[in-house]
Scaffold this active site. Structure first.
Site, PDB file in Angstrom:
ATOM      1  N   ALA A  74      -4.964   4.223  -3.198  1.00 44.25           N
ATOM      2  CA  ALA A  74      -5.742   4.930  -2.178  1.00 44.25           C
ATOM      3  C   ALA A  74      -6.912   5.600  -2.885  1.00 44.25           C
ATOM      4  CB  ALA A  74      -4.879   5.960  -1.462  1.00 44.25           C
ATOM      5  N   LYS A 114       0.885  -1.167   0.000  1.00 42.07           N
ATOM      6  CA  LYS A 114       0.000   0.000   0.000  1.00 42.07           C
ATOM      7  C   LYS A 114       0.920   1.212   0.000  1.00 42.07           C
ATOM      8  CE  LYS A 114      -4.040   2.219   1.268  1.00 42.07           C
ATOM      9  NZ  LYS A 114      -5.435   2.028   0.933  1.00 42.07           N
TER      10      LYS A 114
END
Length: 234
Positions: free
Chosen positions: A122, A36
């Site tokens: 995101a 991430k």
């Protein structure tokens, strides 16, 4: 092989899907990692600016912590940018006087590649990183198949088709559409699925709300066929 996981909106379950996919690949013996690169709504307490220090503590739990539950050994390499304020990356970075660079994200990914690398964005594909760059630039540069996550509810058709058009315009391959929060007893969910199956040139995977899924072993089952297809190609 790399996959880029993006969503049609925020809170559609990208981290849930990423962790479930990670578990599915690991169960089939693949050397898989999940990354991430940009995480907002999380930071070590010492790094939280005073003006945003009143964020509820539960919002500071990182999405990438879910990768640990799915079987990833550590998450210290899971991200390269973290920001305390839970907002669009460019704004969260601005609040801390920092700037995100696409090149920095791409270098980070390159340094942490595995046999299977799952890269979770995101928000959505057009979420800005800075004034000029967005996650679309990351997806194009990676040249990796995209897994699009949508919440299966009223509005899902429009959201999914808008994303499909963006990907087509930029010659980005779509590996799968995931309809999350699917309910077999809901007429809208079933109608969305049936309509989108006629429009999307890729597998459509439906995920329900799971119980007893702490390590993602139950939700991973729904990705077994998808995972096997890609591992068989290698």
């Amino acid at each position: 092989m790399k996959f880029f996981i993006t969503g049609s909106d925020t809170d559609v379950g990208k981290s849930f899907v990423t962790a479930s996919l990670l578990r599915a690949f690991l169960e089939q013996g693949a050397k898989a990692v999940a990354l991430k690169p940009v995480q907002t709504g999380y930071a070590e307490k010492s790094r939280i600016p005073d003006e945003i220090s009143r964020i509820p503590s539960q919002s500071l739990e990182p999405d990438f912590k879910e990768y640990i539950k799915a079987g990833q050994n550590t998450y210290f390499k899971a991200t390269c940018y973290t920001f305390a304020y839970p907002a669009s990356p460019h704004f969260s970075a601005e609040l801390e006087g920092k700037k995100i660079k696409a090149r920095g994200i791409l270098d980070f990914i390159e340094q942490n590649l595995a046999q299977i690398t799952l890269i979770e964005g995101a928000g959505g594909i057009l979420v800005p990183l800075n004034e000029k760059e967005s996650f679309l630039d990351i997806a194009k540069e990676l040249n990796a198949p995209v897994i699009l996550v949508c919440k299966n509810c009223l509005g899902a058709i429009n959201h999914a088709l808008l994303n499909l058009e963006i990907l087509r315009q930029n010659s980005i391959k779509l590996a799968a559409l995931v309809l999350n929060f699917h309910d077999e007893n809901d007429a809208i969910c079933l109608s969305n699925q049936q309509f989108l199956e006629k429009k999307f040139p890729c597998p459509i995977i439906t995920l329900k709300n799971y119980k007893n899924n702490e390590n993602y072993s139950n939700s991973a089952k729904d990705f077994r066929a998808f995972v096997s297809k890609f591992l068989d190609k290698k």
